[in-house]
Design a protein around this motif. Structure first.
Motif, PDB file in Angstrom:
ATOM      1  N   LEU A 600      50.717  25.834  48.665  1.00 15.74           N
ATOM      2  CA  LEU A 600      50.367  27.186  48.201  1.00 15.74           C
ATOM      3  C   LEU A 600      49.433  27.903  49.164  1.00 15.74           C
ATOM      4  CD1 LEU A 600      49.633  26.484  44.428  1.00 15.74           C
ATOM      5  CD2 LEU A 600      51.616  27.685  45.401  1.00 15.74           C
ATOM      6  N   VAL A 601      49.542  29.220  49.135  1.00 20.59           N
ATOM      7  CA  VAL A 601      48.528  30.023  49.830  1.00 20.59           C
ATOM      8  C   VAL A 601      47.314  30.086  48.901  1.00 20.59           C
ATOM      9  CG1 VAL A 601      47.948  32.307  50.714  1.00 20.59           C
ATOM     10  CG2 VAL A 601      50.279  31.425  50.964  1.00 20.59           C
ATOM     11  N   PRO A 602      46.184  29.519  49.320  1.00 16.75           N
ATOM     12  CA  PRO A 602      45.020  29.562  48.439  1.00 16.75           C
ATOM     13  C   PRO A 602      44.576  31.003  48.189  1.00 16.75           C
ATOM     14  CG  PRO A 602      44.468  28.518  50.545  1.00 16.75           C
ATOM     15  CD  PRO A 602      45.914  28.870  50.606  1.00 16.75           C
ATOM     16  N   ARG A 603      44.117  31.262  46.994  1.00 15.39           N
ATOM     17  CA  ARG A 603      43.786  32.641  46.644  1.00 15.39           C
ATOM     18  C   ARG A 603      42.446  32.738  45.917  1.00 15.39           C
ATOM     19  NH1 ARG A 603      47.240  37.674  44.956  1.00 15.39           N
ATOM     20  NH2 ARG A 603      48.953  36.733  46.082  1.00 15.39           N
ATOM     21  N   VAL A 604      41.701  33.757  46.258  1.00  7.44           N
ATOM     22  CA  VAL A 604      40.479  34.063  45.510  1.00  7.44           C
ATOM     23  C   VAL A 604      40.687  35.409  44.831  1.00  7.44           C
ATOM     24  CG1 VAL A 604      37.977  34.339  45.612  1.00  7.44           C
ATOM     25  CG2 VAL A 604      39.124  32.881  47.295  1.00  7.44           C
ATOM     26  N   SER A 605      40.677  35.425  43.518  1.00  8.48           N
ATOM     27  CA  SER A 605      40.814  36.679  42.779  1.00  8.48           C
ATOM     28  C   SER A 605      39.431  37.205  42.442  1.00  8.48           C
ATOM     29  CB  SER A 605      41.586  36.452  41.477  1.00  8.48           C
ATOM     30  OG  SER A 605      42.956  36.457  41.746  1.00  8.48           O
ATOM     31  N   ILE A 606      39.131  38.343  42.999  1.00  9.40           N
ATOM     32  CA  ILE A 606      37.785  38.896  42.857  1.00  9.40           C
ATOM     33  C   ILE A 606      37.840  40.176  42.034  1.00  9.40           C
ATOM     34  CG2 ILE A 606      35.818  39.851  44.141  1.00  9.40           C
ATOM     35  CD1 ILE A 606      36.922  38.061  46.541  1.00  9.40           C
ATOM     36  N   PHE A 607      37.024  40.227  40.998  1.00  7.83           N
ATOM     37  CA  PHE A 607      36.939  41.416  40.157  1.00  7.83           C
ATOM     38  C   PHE A 607      35.521  41.978  40.217  1.00  7.83           C
ATOM     39  CE2 PHE A 607      40.247  38.810  38.329  1.00  7.83           C
ATOM     40  CZ  PHE A 607      41.182  39.681  37.781  1.00  7.83           C
ATOM     41  N   GLY A 608      35.400  43.252  39.986  1.00  8.36           N
ATOM     42  CA  GLY A 608      34.076  43.840  39.827  1.00  8.36           C
ATOM     43  C   GLY A 608      34.236  45.184  39.161  1.00  8.36           C
ATOM     44  N   GLY A 609      33.232  45.584  38.394  1.00  5.37           N
ATOM     45  CA  GLY A 609      33.281  46.904  37.774  1.00  5.37           C
ATOM     46  C   GLY A 609      32.537  46.927  36.456  1.00  5.37           C
ATOM     47  N   LYS A 610      32.091  48.107  36.087  1.00 12.56           N
ATOM     48  CA  LYS A 610      31.343  48.263  34.846  1.00 12.56           C
ATOM     49  C   LYS A 610      32.252  48.793  33.746  1.00 12.56           C
ATOM     50  CE  LYS A 610      27.207  48.918  37.532  1.00 12.56           C
ATOM     51  NZ  LYS A 610      26.125  49.770  38.024  1.00 12.56           N
ATOM     52  N   ALA A 611      31.968  48.382  32.521  1.00  7.63           N
ATOM     53  CA  ALA A 611      32.639  48.947  31.349  1.00  7.63           C
ATOM     54  C   ALA A 611      31.654  49.907  30.700  1.00  7.63           C
ATOM     55  CB  ALA A 611      33.010  47.834  30.372  1.00  7.63           C
ATOM     56  N   ALA A 612      32.138  51.039  30.198  1.00  8.89           N
ATOM     57  CA  ALA A 612      31.251  51.926  29.448  1.00  8.89           C
ATOM     58  C   ALA A 612      30.667  51.119  28.284  1.00  8.89           C
ATOM     59  CB  ALA A 612      32.022  53.131  28.950  1.00  8.89           C
ATOM     60  N   PRO A 613      29.365  51.296  28.004  1.00 17.08           N
ATOM     61  CA  PRO A 613      28.709  50.458  27.004  1.00 17.08           C
ATOM     62  C   PRO A 613      29.389  50.471  25.634  1.00 17.08           C
ATOM     63  CG  PRO A 613      27.070  51.659  28.247  1.00 17.08           C
ATOM     64  CD  PRO A 613      28.409  52.170  28.702  1.00 17.08           C
ATOM     65  N   GLY A 614      30.049  51.554  25.288  1.00 17.12           N
ATOM     66  CA  GLY A 614      30.692  51.616  23.977  1.00 17.12           C
ATOM     67  C   GLY A 614      32.186  51.297  24.010  1.00 17.12           C
ATOM     68  N   TYR A 615      32.674  50.824  25.134  1.00 21.22           N
ATOM     69  CA  TYR A 615      34.117  50.632  25.307  1.00 21.22           C
ATOM     70  C   TYR A 615      34.441  49.156  25.087  1.00 21.22           C
ATOM     71  CZ  TYR A 615      38.684  51.485  27.622  1.00 21.22           C
ATOM     72  OH  TYR A 615      40.008  51.611  27.953  1.00 21.22           O
ATOM     73  N   TRP A 616      34.738  48.847  23.839  1.00 19.95           N
ATOM     74  CA  TRP A 616      34.852  47.454  23.433  1.00 19.95           C
ATOM     75  C   TRP A 616      35.965  46.725  24.173  1.00 19.95           C
ATOM     76  CZ3 TRP A 616      31.545  44.360  21.675  1.00 19.95           C
ATOM     77  CH2 TRP A 616      31.943  43.121  21.175  1.00 19.95           C
ATOM     78  N   MET A 617      37.110  47.357  24.277  1.00 19.28           N
ATOM     79  CA  MET A 617      38.265  46.711  24.904  1.00 19.28           C
ATOM     80  C   MET A 617      37.962  46.360  26.371  1.00 19.28           C
ATOM     81  SD  MET A 617      41.089  45.798  23.598  1.00 19.28           S
ATOM     82  CE  MET A 617      42.398  46.662  22.744  1.00 19.28           C
ATOM     83  N   ALA A 618      37.302  47.271  27.062  1.00 20.33           N
ATOM     84  CA  ALA A 618      36.975  47.019  28.470  1.00 20.33           C
ATOM     85  C   ALA A 618      36.010  45.834  28.581  1.00 20.33           C
ATOM     86  CB  ALA A 618      36.368  48.280  29.091  1.00 20.33           C
ATOM     87  N   LYS A 619      35.098  45.754  27.626  1.00 20.24           N
ATOM     88  CA  LYS A 619      34.149  44.631  27.652  1.00 20.24           C
ATOM     89  C   LYS A 619      34.862  43.312  27.365  1.00 20.24           C
ATOM     90  CE  LYS A 619      29.743  46.649  26.784  1.00 20.24           C
ATOM     91  NZ  LYS A 619      28.633  46.849  25.844  1.00 20.24           N
TER      92      LYS A 619
END
Ligand code: 8GP
Length: 835
Positions: A600-619
């Motif tokens: 396999l090609v080794p992979r690093v999945s990198i995420f970053g980002g803020k969720a609006a404080p009242g946005y439950w689904m995003a959290k």
């Protein structure tokens, strides 16, 4: 313009006007002087922060000299200026940018090393100026850089929030918001305690007759809050031109401090009133692509619009021109609908205060403004309730009603047969309570409306503004595809790549004319160039891996394929599609033999980002990413084959580390939802490829770089509506690999499944509004193609280099020239050469 120093004394003045430093020694002298005097520190207690402060102050002095000259030059030149009104300016750090723009970074680096410090340690001491949420705010910051660099006479107007966007902490996999108090030490602003504007709220409107018998409206009573100006110099690249960003802070008006209470011993409550006034500019609303009709937000908007317009009008009046010249001297650009109140406010100034008749005033107003739309998402379109508006801004409500009445009369005359048209285009929505549709007001009060990428600009004409194309004709609408500043997003974030390019193109001219990058195509097959290009990418990945190790405690292999998705967390941006794809990959790895895994090609999945404080689904999405990371990163079967990282507190300065280190980045919004996207441009410019949907600027990026150099997948915008309809009313079958992912989640593989049920049910049971299931198979297939493509390293690097060479179009300099020509009708004003 009168000078305040009389002619005979000016020589003495000029003799002592500081000249600024040019050598490392001169820089050191300034830096040490500031540390010892301005900061009252010494050789014995000077740490990296104090050295940052001394360096910043030395550069600030330098910027201010240029800033003074620029402002004088603009005043004398008496030509048209642009005012960019934005509630958000996501500036990031200023020092590095200032050093590079004035061409003194090497000088400062040498000076700092002689004082015993390393440049990167000093630069990283600075707190980000994070007065924005995401794309819209960062676009405003890129535009300021381009306006200054291209010598346009331009000002930005915004709010000086005491708290910028919150800091994100991840605790047990959940987002926790911490206030961002960023003003402890901010050397980049100048408080102008002498530049203040009184802003009125509440009260009522009375009608009087003037001497000629005409009736005039007067807004009386209510309360007054004071706006105080804070100026931030914005240096251009390789030009002396230094523009101004004026931010307003709120304060109790001078007469308002309640002496009655003060004298009767109620000191505390009179201070409380003071604090109440200050809350107007206290905090940035942390929503991206979402509006919540809060009274304080409306107060912020009016406060800022009224202060800015007062300032603009005051400056215009000094020219002693007649009012009809206003639109030839002033262009005001509305960054989304947040500053729309500037339209009725200017009408109010002209009619109520300057005594123009309505028609004359309206003709001036509607020639002055331009409006940029940044989203078609219904939940992001601003509406204000009429009762709230009536209470807070009674006179403006009357003006808006009159604007609407005139407009509807016109529509009625023009389309006598279409009765429904009136209710569809009315600024007032006849709901309960009635609502003011700010986008309609912005459109009606502006001479041009633009979207931010071709697809988006087409979409606004066929969806939210369809009727207005009939009313005003298509020429009122235009497109200005977004761009990014190559100074910050290449030269500053990726200095080695910038130098490599400069070495081939014979200098840094491409940073001012990004289309010159096309010459890099000559080096696509150049062995030496390719090698260096790869080495730079690798070094950038090593730097990010180091950051990940420090921040997350996880070791990642810099030779792995770095797959990055960093942006605000939002259902329409579909981080859930990405993490479901990661789970799919994980399940596949688990099913493999150790031999197969090695291939396999080794992979690093990198995420970053803020969720609006009242946005439950995003959290919930953030929580799922972290839970998956916990399981995958500790699974011995998996090893280097897959790592999942969530980077805490994504912001501009982190973006400068992350962007140059990606191999693949993800721009995978449901087609037709992402107006443009700008990080897609940043990644490509730094030699990373992208996986994306046919959405926003991805489409134009594809056109520029060629479809062989981008990984596109998924349904098209034109099919989205039918697909949604079929989910709700037709037969719906979930994609089978996605079903397997959901089974793993509900089996508790990533912890308590009930935490994720809303996320899963949104897809399985509630119509899959963002079409995750419809796009899942093609997404996973495209990810497999990426693995295959990465195995062929020769071809991979050809794609990367070709991509960089073809990104010239996406400079924010090109955007600003387009705005200047098509919308503002302003010319650059080069700095005066000193005699
Ligand atoms: C963003 C768009 O979502 C993004 O595609 C685009 O690149 C960026 O603007 C700059 O044009 N829109 C917003 O951030 C937005 O609409 N925010 C308002 C609701 C506050």
């Amino acid at each position: 313009v009168e000078a305040s120093i009389p002619e005979p004394q000016r020589a003495a003045w000029k003799k002592f006007t500081p000249k600024g430093f040019t050598t490392p020694e001169e820089f050191e002298k300034e830096c040490v002087r500031h540390i010892e005097t301005t900061l009252a520190r010494s050789l014995y207690n000077c740490d990296e922060f104090a050295t940052y402060a001394g360096t910043a102050l030395a550069f600030r002095d330098r910027l201010v000299l240029d800033w003074n000259k620029t402002q004088q030059n603009q005043t004398f030149a008496d030509q048209k200026r642009v005012y960019y009104l934005s509630l958000e300016f996501l500036m990031g750090r200023a020092l590095d940018n200032a050093m590079l723009n004035v061409g003194m970074k090497d000088v400062a680096a040498k000076g700092l090393s002689e004082l015993g410090f390393r440049m990167e340690d000093i630069v990283s001491q600075e707190h980000d100026a994070a007065l924005g949420n995401g794309g819209l705010g960062r676009l405003a910051a890129c535009f300021l850089d381009s306006l200054a660099s291209l010598n346009y006479p331009a000002w930005g107007y915004g709010l000086r929030y005491r708290y910028g966007i919150f800091k994100q902490e991840i605790v047990d996999g959940y987002q926790v918001e911490v206030p961002d108090y960023w003003l402890d030490f901010n050397p980049w602003e100048f408080a102008r305690h002498d530049i203040t504007v009184d802003i009125q709220f509440y009260g009522h409107v009375s009608k009087y007759q003037d001497d000629n018998g005409t009736s005039i409206s007067v807004w009386e009573g209510g309360e007054i809050v004071q706006a105080v100006a804070y100026d931030v110099p914005v240096p251009g690249y390789q030009t002396e031109n230094t523009n101004n960003l004026r931010l307003w802070a709120s304060k109790a008006a001078s007469g308002e401090f309640d002496f009655q209470k003060f004298n009767s011993g109620e000191y505390e409550s009179s201070v409380a009133d003071q604090q109440r006034a200050e809350t107007i500019s206290a905090v940035l609303y942390p929503n991206d692509n979402l509006e919540r009709g809060k009274e304080l937000r409306l107060k912020q908007q009016y406060f800022w619009c009224a202060a800015s317009l007062y300032d603009i009008v005051r400056r215009f009046k000094k020219t002693k021109r007649s009012w009809k010249d206003f639109p030839t001297q002033v262009a005001i650009q509305l960054n989304d609908t947040h500053p729309t109140l500037a339209i009725p406010e200017l009408q109010r100034i002209l009619v109520d205060q300057e005594g123009l008749d309505w028609e004359e005033a309206w003709s001036i107003v509607s020639k002055t403004f331009g409006y940029t739309n940044h989203t078609v998402l219904p939940e992001a379109l601003e509406k204000w309730s009429v009762p709230l508006f009536q209470h807070l801004l009674p006179r403006h409500l009357q003006i808006i009603y009159d604007i609407n009445l005139n407009f509807l009369h016109y529509v009625e005359r023009t389309f006598p047969k279409d009765r429904d048209m009136l209710s569809r285009v009315s600024i007032i929505e006849e709901s309960n309570p009635k609502m003011i549709r700010m986008a309609f007001l912005a459109l009606i009060g502006s001479h041009k409306v633009n979207g931010v990428a071709e697809l988006h600009s087409d979409l606004i004409k066929t969806t939210i503004f369809k009727d207005f194309v009939k009313v005003f004709g298509p020429d009122k609408f235009t497109n200005v595809t977004n761009g990014i500043t190559p100074r910050r997003w290449l030269h500053q974030a990726n200095p080695r790549l910038s130098e490599l390019i400069a070495s081939k193109l014979g200098g840094h001219e491409f940073l001012k004319d990004l289309t010159l990058l096309h010459k890099l195509e000559n080096y696509v097959d150049d062995k030496e160039f390719r090698k260096e290009f790869q080495e730079i990418k690798y070094a950038n990945k090593v730097r990010l891996a180091k950051h990940i190790k420090e921040a997350n405690g996880v070791s990642v292999n810099p030779s792995a394929l770095f797959d990055v998705q960093v942006k605000r967390i939002h259902e329409y941006k579909r981080q859930q599609l990405n993490i479901f794809g990661v789970i799919h990959r994980y399940l596949a790895i688990k099913a493999m033999s150790p031999e197969e895994r090695k291939k396999l090609v080794p992979r690093v999945s990198i995420f970053g980002g803020k969720a609006a404080p009242g946005y439950w689904m995003a959290k919930t999405v953030i929580h799922l990413i972290n839970q998956v990371g916990k399981v995958v990163n500790n699974d011995k079967d998996v090893g280097d084959a897959l790592k999942v990282i969530f980077l805490e507190d994504y912001n501009v300065s982190k973006a400068e580390i992350i962007t140059p280190a990606s191999d693949i980045s993800e721009h995978i919004s449901t087609a037709g939802t992402e107006a443009s996207g700008t990080s897609n441009m940043k990644f490509c410019l730094n030699g990373g490829l992208i996986i994306g949907t046919c959405d926003g600027a991805n489409i134009e990026i594809t056109r520029e770089i060629g479809e062989n150099n981008i990984f596109l997948f998924g349904n098209l915008a034109e099919d989205v509506e039918d697909l949604r309809h079929s989910h709700l009313y037709g037969t719906y079958t979930l994609d089978s690999s996605l079903q397997a992912v959901f089974d793993a989640i509900s089996d508790g593989m990533f912890g308590d499944a009930s935490h994720f049920s809303a996320l899963v049910n949104g897809i399985v049971e509630h119509g899959d509004y963002y079409l995750v299931s419809d796009d899942f198979a093609s997404y996973c297939k495209t990810q497999d193609l990426i693995d295959e493509a990465y195995k062929n390293q020769e071809e991979w690097w050809t794609k990367c280099i070709t991509t960089v060479a073809r990104m010239g179009f996406f400079s924010s300099d090109r955007c600003i020239d387009e705005y200047a020509e098509m919308i503002w009708n302003v010319e650059p004003l080069p700095p005066k050469q000193e005699q």
